[in-house]
Every structure is written in structure tokens, then in C-alpha cells.
Design an enzyme around this catalytic site. Structure first.
Site, PDB file in Angstrom:
ATOM      1  CG  ASP A   1      -2.031  -1.037   1.093  1.00  0.00           C
ATOM      2  OD1 ASP A   1      -2.335  -1.454  -0.037  1.00  0.00           O
ATOM      3  OD2 ASP A   1      -2.581  -1.434   2.130  1.00  0.00           O
ATOM      4  N   GLY A   2       1.959   1.240   0.752  1.00  0.00           N
ATOM      5  CA  GLY A   2       2.844   2.400   0.782  1.00  0.00           C
ATOM      6  C   GLY A   2       3.406   2.718  -0.588  1.00  0.00           C
TER       7      GLY A   2
ATOM      8  CB  ALA B   1      -9.417   6.047  -0.915  1.00  0.00           C
TER       9      ALA B   1
ATOM     10  CG  ASN C   1     -10.714   7.704   9.819  1.00  0.00           C
ATOM     11  OD1 ASN C   1     -11.013   8.654  10.525  1.00  0.00           O
ATOM     12  ND2 ASN C   1     -11.624   6.834   9.394  1.00  0.00           N
TER      13      ASN C   1
END
Length: 263
Positions: free
Chosen positions: A52-53, A160, A166
Site C-alpha cells: 500500500d505504501g 479511500a 483513521n
């Protein structure tokens, strides 16, 4: 954030890029040997190999080119990635669905008066820099909504990005296409029971740092960090459009929905 069938149906020019890990680099060599490689500026689609990074890094790097990006997981979690596979890749790309994202634009003013802008695909975060809690005044569309939030920080995220930092901060998961953002406190001390807010995507959020010399705060847009900020404004950058490609059977909307029922 709109999800529609991918175009064009015929994909001929593919650019392959990869993270620095051995797993990603090995996949890069095999796929380039099998399908060839076109430089990103001339490609129809960019295929990103990593986690993901690396997907976030790729989206930022090629943002100005407006190329669709299809990720294959050669990292750890791979929430933003498709399952890795070397067979029939052009066919997978042709049938992929695309998701259009608009990032957040951060405009940070430092205590020294410097103004710095950056884009965030996941979130913009305010984070305390020292042992002392931050004190933030929060305004929405020019109206003060929270006179003082004493906390470790606060963040504004896109749909997204709602399953990333979050969610770890106990913020809500936002469905794709909901046209909302989440405003989430990080370890709030006062008001202790304030859990944040869900805002329309058109909202403009402003953070004013109280006692900024005594309680310094940094602002982070994905991986762009600005230290010792005095004021930070965040809003959706409707003039910037990013396209990600997903296999129809495991698209981003389904992943975000499923995350709400994860054990």
C-alpha cells in the site's frame, strides 16, 4: 469518487514499476520479460508492484500524467492492491474497473510565516511534536465548530483513506462514492467524548494551533510533513483526479464494505 468499467478494452502499452523489496523486484523482472515494458510517460496503464505504501508513492509520482494505475500485491497488507498473478495480465487490465479519487489539498502556514501546499490521498494529520498535548481550534467553512480540542492530534481523511490511520484512531469507515470526509480526533483529552464528525466533501476544514510555541504541532499530508505549523486548511482537490484499477470481483468499494464486518 466514481467507479465505472475500465477503458480502453485493449491494453497494449504497460509500464511496470516496483518497490525495492526482493519480492517486488523479482516480480518486476518476470513481468517485464513476459509482457515487455513501456516508459510510464508513453504507457496506457502503469502496473505497480509492492504494498500500500508503494501504491501511494506511485500515485503521487505519476499524478501529473493521469495514467490509470493497477497495483499487484508484493507487500504486506495490500488493501489498495490486486492479487498478484502473472497469467493473462492484459485481459485482467482490460476488464478491470476504475475508481476515480480526488485527493485532499493541505495548505499549511508555519509559525515562521511560510506557506506550504501538499496533496494527500489518504489523510491530512495534525500531530503533537512534544510531550505536551496539542490544542486545536477547528473551523468548518469559516465557522468555529470546536473552540478547543486538547489531544495528540486530529486528521481529515478521504473515503479511500478511511480504513488506514483513521480507522486505527477509531474513526468511521466511509463508503466509496459517499462524497463525505471524516474529521477524527487522535487521543482526545478534552472534550473527552468527542468522536469526530462526518463532513460533506465540499467542506473546508481549518485547524488553528493554540500556544504553538509551547505546544508545537506538525501537519502531515500522506508522507509530506510540515513542522511547527500555526494554521492548516484542508479541502478536497476537485481539480486533481487519480485513477486506480481493480479486478471486478474484489474492487475497492467491496473491500471497504467488507472491512466494516471484519473480526
Amino acid at each position: 469518487m466514481i467507479q465505472t468499467p475500465a477503458t480502453p478494452p485493449d491494453v497494449t502499452a504497460i509500464a511496470f514499476v516496483a518497490a525495492q523489496s526482493d519480492l517486488a523486484q523479482e516480480a518486476l523482472m518476470r513481468l517485464r520479460h513476459r509482457y515487455g515494458h513501456t516508459p510510464p510517460e508513453r504507457a496506457d496503464i502503469i502496473v505497480a508492484l509492492g504494498g500500500d505504501g508503494f501504491m501511494l508513492e506511485t500515485l503521487h509520482r505519476y499524478m501529473a500524467m493521469s495514467r490509470p494505475i493497477y497495483g499487484m500485491n508484493r507487500g504486506t497488507v495490500g488493501f489498495l492492491m490486486n492479487t498478484y498473478g502473472e497469467e493473462d495480465l492484459p485481459k485482467r487490465l482490460a476488464r478491470a474497473q476504475h475508481v476515480v479519487l480526488h485527493p485532499l489539498r493541505m495548505v499549511a502556514v508555519t509559525c515562521g510565516g511560510e506557506t506550504i501546499e501538499a496533496l494527500a490521498i489518504n489523510e491530512v494529520s495534525m500531530l503533537r511534536e512534544t510531550r505536551q498535548a496539542a490544542k486545536l481550534r477547528i473551523s468548518i467553512d469559516g465557522k468555529v465548530r470546536l473552540q478547543e480540542l486538547i489531544c495528540d492530534g486530529a486528521l481529515v481523511c478521504t473515503a479511500a483513506g478511511s480504513t488506514a490511520y483513521n480507522l486505527s484512531a477509531h474513526g468511521p469507515i466511509l463508503p466509496m462514492g459517499s462524497n463525505v470526509m471524516a474529521l477524527t480526533p487522535i487521543s482526545a483529552f478534552r472534550p473527552r467524548r468527542w468522536r469526530g464528525a462526518i463532513l460533506p466533501h465540499t467542506a473546508r476544514v481549518a485547524f488553528e494551533i493554540q500556544e504553538s510555541n509551547k505546544r508545537p504541532v506538525s501537519a502531515v499530508a500522506d508522507y509530506t510533513e510540515v513542522r511547527k505549523v500555526a494554521r492548516v486548511e484542508v479541502h478536497e482537490a476537485r481539480d486533481v483526479q487519480l485513477t486506480m484499477l481493480f479486478d471486478p470481483e474484489h474492487n475497492l468499494e467491496e473491500r471497504i464494505l467488507s472491512e466494516q464486518f471484519a473480526p
